[in-house]
Design a protein around this motif. Structure first.
Motif, PDB file in Angstrom:
ATOM      1  N   GLY A  54       0.811  -1.200   0.000  1.00  0.00           N
ATOM      2  CA  GLY A  54       0.000   0.000   0.000  1.00  0.00           C
ATOM      3  C   GLY A  54       0.850   1.257   0.000  1.00  0.00           C
ATOM      4  O   GLY A  54       2.036   1.220   0.338  1.00  0.00           O
ATOM      5  N   TRP A  55       0.231   2.349  -0.404  1.00  0.00           N
ATOM      6  CA  TRP A  55       0.837   3.679  -0.323  1.00  0.00           C
ATOM      7  C   TRP A  55      -0.036   4.565   0.557  1.00  0.00           C
ATOM      8  O   TRP A  55      -1.261   4.589   0.407  1.00  0.00           O
ATOM      9  CB  TRP A  55       0.981   4.330  -1.696  1.00  0.00           C
ATOM     10  N   PHE A  56       0.616   5.289   1.468  1.00  0.00           N
ATOM     11  CA  PHE A  56      -0.023   6.283   2.308  1.00  0.00           C
ATOM     12  C   PHE A  56       0.727   7.590   2.168  1.00  0.00           C
ATOM     13  O   PHE A  56       1.871   7.619   1.721  1.00  0.00           O
ATOM     14  CB  PHE A  56      -0.037   5.832   3.774  1.00  0.00           C
ATOM     15  N   ARG A  57       0.091   8.679   2.566  1.00  0.00           N
ATOM     16  CA  ARG A  57       0.762   9.969   2.540  1.00  0.00           C
ATOM     17  C   ARG A  57       0.357  10.784   3.756  1.00  0.00           C
ATOM     18  O   ARG A  57      -0.718  10.600   4.321  1.00  0.00           O
ATOM     19  CB  ARG A  57       0.453  10.736   1.252  1.00  0.00           C
ATOM     20  N   GLN A  58       1.245  11.703   4.146  1.00  0.00           N
ATOM     21  CA  GLN A  58       0.979  12.545   5.298  1.00  0.00           C
ATOM     22  C   GLN A  58       1.545  13.938   5.052  1.00  0.00           C
ATOM     23  O   GLN A  58       2.743  14.096   4.811  1.00  0.00           O
ATOM     24  CB  GLN A  58       1.576  11.951   6.569  1.00  0.00           C
ATOM     25  N   ALA A  59       0.680  14.926   5.120  1.00  0.00           N
ATOM     26  CA  ALA A  59       1.073  16.320   5.020  1.00  0.00           C
ATOM     27  C   ALA A  59       1.281  16.881   6.422  1.00  0.00           C
ATOM     28  O   ALA A  59       0.714  16.373   7.396  1.00  0.00           O
ATOM     29  CB  ALA A  59       0.013  17.119   4.278  1.00  0.00           C
ATOM     30  N   PRO A  60       2.077  17.948   6.561  1.00  0.00           N
ATOM     31  CA  PRO A  60       2.316  18.525   7.887  1.00  0.00           C
ATOM     32  C   PRO A  60       1.023  18.907   8.594  1.00  0.00           C
ATOM     33  O   PRO A  60       0.150  19.552   8.009  1.00  0.00           O
ATOM     34  CB  PRO A  60       3.163  19.756   7.583  1.00  0.00           C
ATOM     35  N   GLY A  61       0.896  18.496   9.846  1.00  0.00           N
ATOM     36  CA  GLY A  61      -0.271  18.821  10.635  1.00  0.00           C
ATOM     37  C   GLY A  61      -1.511  18.023  10.326  1.00  0.00           C
ATOM     38  O   GLY A  61      -2.572  18.292  10.898  1.00  0.00           O
ATOM     39  N   LYS A  62      -1.412  17.043   9.442  1.00  0.00           N
ATOM     40  CA  LYS A  62      -2.566  16.243   9.068  1.00  0.00           C
ATOM     41  C   LYS A  62      -2.344  14.770   9.396  1.00  0.00           C
ATOM     42  O   LYS A  62      -1.216  14.321   9.563  1.00  0.00           O
ATOM     43  CB  LYS A  62      -2.875  16.400   7.572  1.00  0.00           C
ATOM     44  N   GLU A  63      -3.443  14.050   9.471  1.00  0.00           N
ATOM     45  CA  GLU A  63      -3.375  12.619   9.704  1.00  0.00           C
ATOM     46  C   GLU A  63      -2.896  11.898   8.452  1.00  0.00           C
ATOM     47  O   GLU A  63      -3.065  12.385   7.329  1.00  0.00           O
ATOM     48  CB  GLU A  63      -4.741  12.076  10.122  1.00  0.00           C
ATOM     49  N   SER A  64      -2.309  10.740   8.662  1.00  0.00           N
ATOM     50  CA  SER A  64      -1.910   9.901   7.549  1.00  0.00           C
ATOM     51  C   SER A  64      -3.132   9.501   6.724  1.00  0.00           C
ATOM     52  O   SER A  64      -4.195   9.203   7.274  1.00  0.00           O
ATOM     53  CB  SER A  64      -1.184   8.660   8.064  1.00  0.00           C
ATOM     54  N   GLU A  65      -2.977   9.505   5.412  1.00  0.00           N
ATOM     55  CA  GLU A  65      -4.079   9.280   4.489  1.00  0.00           C
ATOM     56  C   GLU A  65      -3.768   8.111   3.560  1.00  0.00           C
ATOM     57  O   GLU A  65      -2.698   8.050   2.949  1.00  0.00           O
ATOM     58  CB  GLU A  65      -4.326  10.546   3.668  1.00  0.00           C
ATOM     59  N   PHE A  66      -4.707   7.204   3.439  1.00  0.00           N
ATOM     60  CA  PHE A  66      -4.578   6.111   2.488  1.00  0.00           C
ATOM     61  C   PHE A  66      -4.591   6.636   1.063  1.00  0.00           C
ATOM     62  O   PHE A  66      -5.364   7.542   0.736  1.00  0.00           O
ATOM     63  CB  PHE A  66      -5.727   5.110   2.685  1.00  0.00           C
ATOM     64  N   VAL A  67      -3.749   6.056   0.206  1.00  0.00           N
ATOM     65  CA  VAL A  67      -3.671   6.461  -1.193  1.00  0.00           C
ATOM     66  C   VAL A  67      -4.095   5.333  -2.124  1.00  0.00           C
ATOM     67  O   VAL A  67      -5.009   5.487  -2.926  1.00  0.00           O
ATOM     68  CB  VAL A  67      -2.252   6.934  -1.563  1.00  0.00           C
TER      69      VAL A  67
END
Length: 124
Positions: free
Chosen positions: A35-48
């Motif tokens: 799987g791939w996930f992403r996380q922007a500053p100040g945000k929760e990790s997000e499934f991609v």
């Protein structure tokens, strides 16, 4: 133990493309879902996106039609082709391995191994 290394991140203008790679440094546990996930500053990790051993895929609504996940099982490598990038795609992107090779999972807890992440920055 499985170790994952991402590459391919960088800086791109909106509308551009990037291709991320994730390679396993160990040859054990080669039969796994990814799987791939992403996380922007100040945000929760997000499934991609995710892909299981047989090639079944699933995408987050935010990337459907723009991103494609694929794998080369012989090379123990997974890819994320990202097209039509938007500023909101800016994040650190992480790949992860799930030892349940049939799984299509969108939750972080389903994945046993994680890479160190690669930065993707999309300018407007």
């Amino acid at each position: 133990q499985v170790q994952l290394v991402e590459s391919g991140g960088g800086l791109v203008q909106a509308g551009g493309s990037l291709r991320l790679s994730c390679a396993a440094s160990e040859r054990t546990y080669s039969r796994y879902a990814m799987g791939w996930f992403r996380q922007a500053p100040g945000k929760e990790s997000e499934f991609v996106a995710t892909i299981n051993w047989s090639g079944s895929t699933y995408y987050a609504d935010s990337v459907k039609g723009r991103f494609t996940i694929s794998r080369d099982n012989a090379k123990n490598t997974v890819y994320l082709q990202m097209l039509s990038l938007k500023p909101e795609d800016t994040a650190v992107y992480y790949c992860a391995a799930d030892l349940n090779w049939m799984a299509i999972a969108t939750m972080k807890v389903a994945y046993e191994y994680w890479g160190q992440g690669t930065q993707v920055t999309v300018s407007s």
